[in-house]
Scaffold this motif. Structure first.
Motif, PDB file in Angstrom:
ATOM      1  N   LYS A  58      -4.194   2.291   4.314  1.00 24.34           N
ATOM      2  CA  LYS A  58      -2.848   2.599   3.841  1.00 24.34           C
ATOM      3  C   LYS A  58      -1.719   1.999   4.616  1.00 24.34           C
TER       4      LYS A  58
ATOM      5  N   TYR B 266       0.318  10.544  -0.195  1.00 25.08           N
ATOM      6  CA  TYR B 266       0.062  10.228   1.206  1.00 25.08           C
ATOM      7  C   TYR B 266       0.201  11.517   1.990  1.00 25.08           C
TER       8      TYR B 266
ATOM      9  N   THR C 285       1.120  12.961   5.560  1.00 20.50           N
ATOM     10  CA  THR C 285       1.735  12.502   6.800  1.00 20.50           C
ATOM     11  C   THR C 285       1.801  13.672   7.773  1.00 20.50           C
TER      12      THR C 285
ATOM     13  N   LEU D 180       3.140  13.446   0.518  1.00 22.22           N
ATOM     14  CA  LEU D 180       4.230  12.692  -0.069  1.00 22.22           C
ATOM     15  C   LEU D 180       3.688  11.985  -1.309  1.00 22.22           C
TER      16      LEU D 180
ATOM     17  N   ALA E 275       3.826   9.183  -3.521  1.00 30.08           N
ATOM     18  CA  ALA E 275       4.434   7.848  -3.576  1.00 30.08           C
ATOM     19  C   ALA E 275       4.402   7.279  -4.988  1.00 30.08           C
TER      20      ALA E 275
ATOM     21  N   PRO F 171      14.165   0.612  -6.001  1.00 34.99           N
ATOM     22  CA  PRO F 171      14.756   0.594  -4.659  1.00 34.99           C
ATOM     23  C   PRO F 171      13.668   0.695  -3.587  1.00 34.99           C
ATOM     24  N   ASN F 172      14.051   0.551  -2.328  1.00 28.34           N
ATOM     25  CA  ASN F 172      13.089   0.669  -1.222  1.00 28.34           C
ATOM     26  C   ASN F 172      12.365   2.006  -1.303  1.00 28.34           C
TER      27      ASN F 172
ATOM     28  N   ALA G  60      10.179   2.908  -3.497  1.00 34.23           N
ATOM     29  CA  ALA G  60       9.942   3.392  -4.855  1.00 34.23           C
ATOM     30  C   ALA G  60       8.454   3.513  -5.167  1.00 34.23           C
ATOM     31  N   GLY G  61       7.633   2.736  -4.454  1.00 33.78           N
ATOM     32  CA  GLY G  61       6.195   2.786  -4.707  1.00 33.78           C
ATOM     33  C   GLY G  61       5.634   1.482  -5.245  1.00 33.78           C
ATOM     34  N   LYS G  62       6.406   0.410  -5.140  1.00 31.97           N
ATOM     35  CA  LYS G  62       5.938  -0.871  -5.670  1.00 31.97           C
ATOM     36  C   LYS G  62       4.744  -1.387  -4.873  1.00 31.97           C
TER      37      LYS G  62
ATOM     38  N   THR H 263       2.816   0.224  -2.941  1.00 31.52           N
ATOM     39  CA  THR H 263       1.684   1.143  -3.120  1.00 31.52           C
ATOM     40  C   THR H 263       0.885   0.761  -4.360  1.00 31.52           C
TER      41      THR H 263
ATOM     42  N   GLU I 267       3.016  -8.324   0.459  1.00 27.71           N
ATOM     43  CA  GLU I 267       4.438  -8.191   0.784  1.00 27.71           C
ATOM     44  C   GLU I 267       4.776  -8.885   2.109  1.00 27.71           C
TER      45      GLU I 267
ATOM     46  N   GLU J 115       7.197  -9.142  -3.903  1.00 26.61           N
ATOM     47  CA  GLU J 115       8.430  -9.733  -3.364  1.00 26.61           C
ATOM     48  C   GLU J 115       8.265 -11.187  -2.956  1.00 26.61           C
TER      49      GLU J 115
ATOM     50  N   HIS K 285      13.830  -6.676  -5.698  1.00 23.69           N
ATOM     51  CA  HIS K 285      15.030  -5.896  -5.971  1.00 23.69           C
ATOM     52  C   HIS K 285      16.237  -6.797  -6.132  1.00 23.69           C
TER      53      HIS K 285
HETATM   54  N1  LIG Z   1       0.628   4.365   4.775  1.00 26.70           N
HETATM   55  C1  LIG Z   1       1.554   5.237   4.334  1.00 26.70           C
HETATM   56  N2  LIG Z   1       1.541   6.510   4.794  1.00 26.70           N
HETATM   57  C2  LIG Z   1       2.444   7.391   4.365  1.00 26.70           C
HETATM   58  N3  LIG Z   1       3.413   7.116   3.487  1.00 26.70           N
HETATM   59  C3  LIG Z   1       3.491   5.881   2.991  1.00 26.70           C
HETATM   60  C4  LIG Z   1       2.566   4.867   3.389  1.00 26.70           C
HETATM   61  N4  LIG Z   1       2.876   3.727   2.736  1.00 26.70           N
HETATM   62  C5  LIG Z   1       3.948   4.007   1.983  1.00 26.70           C
HETATM   63  N5  LIG Z   1       4.327   5.287   2.121  1.00 26.70           N
HETATM   64  C6  LIG Z   1       5.448   5.950   1.413  1.00 26.70           C
HETATM   65  O1  LIG Z   1       5.290   5.750   0.039  1.00 26.70           O
HETATM   66  C7  LIG Z   1       6.539   5.474  -0.562  1.00 26.70           C
HETATM   67  C8  LIG Z   1       6.456   4.193  -1.349  1.00 26.70           C
HETATM   68  O2  LIG Z   1       6.292   3.120  -0.469  1.00 26.70           O
HETATM   69  P1  LIG Z   1       6.127   1.610  -0.956  1.00 26.70           P
HETATM   70  O3  LIG Z   1       5.812   0.784   0.220  1.00 26.70           O
HETATM   71  O4  LIG Z   1       5.168   1.584  -2.092  1.00 26.70           O
HETATM   72  O5  LIG Z   1       7.604   1.269  -1.481  1.00 26.70           O
HETATM   73  P2  LIG Z   1       8.187  -0.098  -2.075  1.00 26.70           P
HETATM   74  O6  LIG Z   1       8.622   0.192  -3.455  1.00 26.70           O
HETATM   75  O7  LIG Z   1       7.219  -1.194  -1.904  1.00 26.70           O
HETATM   76  O8  LIG Z   1       9.459  -0.321  -1.147  1.00 26.70           O
HETATM   77  P3  LIG Z   1      10.119  -1.689  -0.604  1.00 26.70           P
HETATM   78  O9  LIG Z   1      11.028  -2.161  -1.667  1.00 26.70           O
HETATM   79  O10 LIG Z   1      10.850  -1.249   0.605  1.00 26.70           O
HETATM   80  O11 LIG Z   1       9.030  -2.641  -0.287  1.00 26.70           O
HETATM   81  C9  LIG Z   1       7.578   5.469   0.544  1.00 26.70           C
HETATM   82  O12 LIG Z   1       8.246   6.695   0.515  1.00 26.70           O
HETATM   83  C10 LIG Z   1       6.778   5.329   1.792  1.00 26.70           C
HETATM   84  O13 LIG Z   1       7.365   6.059   2.838  1.00 26.70           O
END
Ligand SMILES: Nc1ncnc2c1ncn2[C@@H]1O[C@H](COP(=O)(O)OP(=O)(O)OP(=O)(O)O)[C@@H](O)[C@H]1O
Ligand SMILES: [Mg+2]
Lengths: 257, 313
Positions: free
Chosen positions: A257, B14, B16, B24, B26, B45-46, B48-50, B52, B89, B166, B198
């Protein structure tokens, strides 16, 4: 056959990370030892060179087996290079096997160069050819097998535990494995049934490494009996297969993760 | 027709915290389909879960619930894996390898025969502008150069479908243009592309459709032009070379006026006010530099969607 490519890349990594530089240290030590021993222990040189050389080979190899063995998988997770591998048509089992074989190759190159160095040192100290110079090779082979077992154990631990703990556990497994005969004796003579049961379980679970250490006997002129060679090889192959299978089982279930 | 990517009800939790475990979410019941041949933007946005979502699709983690199929195959189908490409990424690669060695390695891992992998490596190195740096170890590469290596390795097996997390990050303006052109070319070759971003301008220029993710939920999907509503009839004019009296006159009817070093940026209610703006500007011997309909920005859209969600029961 993709594990061959992964093994090759792992070997290349250890070469580029200058792991084989340990050989330089080893050879220097051996040269110094051969010269110094020749002065102070006349008549004993050959025995001491074999003993010290093969022991140093064990220590150097052990360091590589433990620290690189631990890093095989954890480094790819931490550096996120694993994402790249898993997105491609590669099985996780192939990945583990490839990483393992790559380090085995590094250890083999290491062991061969060291054995050559010891042979040359003997040639110099004994002032000519002697049967001891080839008799140390089966002993070196057994030591390599032992290192392969240690590497597999390190890899297994690193699949579910932190690097520091894994290093400690692996070292413990090596030490207990080396004294496995004492463990067996302890299992037979311990007074409390719980201790007896536990030490017996450990004896069967941990690798039996006592048979792989033939250094002393070699120094005193014995040859590794072929039965021991064959038996140990079979034992190592089975033990490594079991440990790697366990590592794959754990690795298959893990999330990164 | 089988969709190139079908995500059903994907959920990822997730946990934590070591002592006080907290969960959490995601990804929360994400469902979407990408058709073959589409360029699909995955926005949000940052956090968002992309990423993931990408990690689940690339077998790094198993989802808490839900399923996904790529090219109609299950995620651990190895034959399917040979038909896709992925750009992580943060592209971290083996820093002891040269760019050429790394691409070759990726090629053979993708089932390419050695010769084919070697030929493909040279083509791609040229395509991403790294021929000169090809013999350098990756540890000496800059972030943008690594991004290019990442793109090249994603294309090594000439994949039918590309997953790009990205793709523009870390690239200079020229590099962004090149990636945009590359994606356009790949689309012409009939490839399916699923990418996250984004940056609205990049997305607008390239995508057939987009999905917008917020806090792990799909809030919108469809054509970007349909999603971004034109905000009534508002116009934005940029003028230059006007004096203070002219600006004062404009303030009389403009919705908003921001002075700039050369003149001002003026927001008008509708094109009915346009004639007055032009008159005043010309009387002051100024110039109308540009005129645009005011469109909702991606940020505005996020704000709208988020507040909309809060208002939901
Ligand atoms: N390994 C992890 N352990 C715990 N929480 C996580 C982990 N990876 C991601 N998250 C949480 O999951 C959510 C989604 O994260 P993710 O990386 O998928 O976002 P994103 O859309 O890719 O953002 P960005 O645009 O910043 O890249 C966030 O709230 C992040 O804190
Ligand atoms: Mg991300």
């Amino acid at each position: 056959m993709k594990f061959v490519h992964i093994a090759r890349n792992t070997f290349r990594e250890s070469v580029r990370d200058r792991v084989l530089y340990n050989l330089v240290v080893f050879v220097l030590l051996l040269v110094v030892a051969a010269v110094v021993i020749g002065r102070i222990a006349v008549g004993q040189e050959a025995k001491i060179i074999v003993d010290a050389g093969l022991s140093a080979m064990t220590v150097f190899g052990l360091l590589i087996a433990i620290f690189l063995g631990l890093g095989l998988v954890t480094k790819e997770i931490e550096k996120r290079t694993l994402a790249n591998i898993l997105s491609k048509p590669v099985r996780r089992a192939e990945f583990i096997l490839g990483k393992y074989l790559g380090l085995s190759l590094t250890l083999l190159v290491n062991a061969v160069v060291m054995a050559v160095a010891i042979t040359l040192a003997l040639l110099y100290a004994q002032g000519g050819a002697d049967s001891l110079q080839w008799r140390l090779w089966p002993t070196a082979f057994l030591l390599w097998l032992e290192l392969l077992i240690v590497t597999a154990v390190a890899l297994l631990f690193s699949c579910f535990s932190s690097p520091a703990l894994s290093a400690l556990f692996t070292l413990l497994v090596f030490l207990i494995g080396r004294w496995s005969l004492d463990l067996k004796l302890f299992a037979e003579t311990a007074s409390s049934p719980a201790t007896r049961w536990l030490s017996r379980a450990l004896y069967h679970l941990l690798p039996n490494l006592a048979n792989f250490n033939f250094i002393n006997q070699t120094a005193y002129g014995q040859v590794v009996p072929w039965q021991l060679l064959v038996g140990n090889t079979a034992y190592a192959v089975c033990y490594i297969a079991a440990v790697l299978a366990a590592a794959v089982l754990i690795f298959e279930r893990r999330d990164f993760k | 027709m089988i969709p190139a990517l079908a995500i059903e009800n994907l959920t990822q939790d997730y946990t934590t915290g070591f002592w006080r475990k907290r969960s959490l979410r995601a990804l929360d019941g994400l469902s979407l389909r990408v058709e073959a041949g589409e360029v699909f933007g995955f926005l949000g946005p940052n956090g968002a879960g992309k990423t993931t979502t990408f990690k689940i699709l690339m077998r790094m983690q198993r989802p808490t619930a839900g399923t996904a199929r790529i090219l109609g195959c299950a995620l651990d189908d190895l034959a399917m894996r040979a038909r896709i490409g992925y750009l992580p990424e943060q592209p971290y690669f083996y820093d002891y390898l040269t760019a050429r060695e790394f691409l070759l390695y990726c090629g053979v891992l993708c089932d390419l025969p050695k010769q084919a992998a070697a030929a493909r490596t040279e083509t791609l190195l040229a395509q991403v502008g790294l021929t000169e740096a090809a013999a350098q170890p990756l540890r000496k590469f800059s972030k943008g150069m690594l991004q290019r290596v990442g793109l090249a390795q994603a294309l090594i097996n000439d994949p039918e479908m590309l997953f790009l997390d990205e793709p523009m990050s870390g690239l200079d303006p020229l590099g962004r243009r090149e990636v945009r052109d590359l994606i356009a070319r790949l689309r012409q070759q009939g490839k399916t592309i699923f990418f996250s971003s984004h940056i609205l301008t990049d997305v607008e220029a390239m995508c057939d459709r987009v999905a917008i993710l917020h806090r792990g939920r799909l809030v919108e999907s469809g054509k970007l032009s349909d999603i971004l509503k034109a905000r009534s009839n508002e116009l934005e004019a940029v003028i230059s070379g006007v004096n203070e009296t002219a600006l004062a006159a404009l303030r009389g009817f403009a919705l908003e006026l921001q002075p700039t070093p050369q003149g001002a940026r003026v927001r008008l209610r509708s094109d009915r006010d346009l004639a007055r703006l032009v008159d005043i500007t010309q009387q002051a011997a100024g110039r109308v530099v540009s005129l645009n309909p005011v469109r909702e920005s991606l940020e505005d859209l996020f704000v709208r969607e988020i507040t909309g969600q809060v208002n939901d029961p």
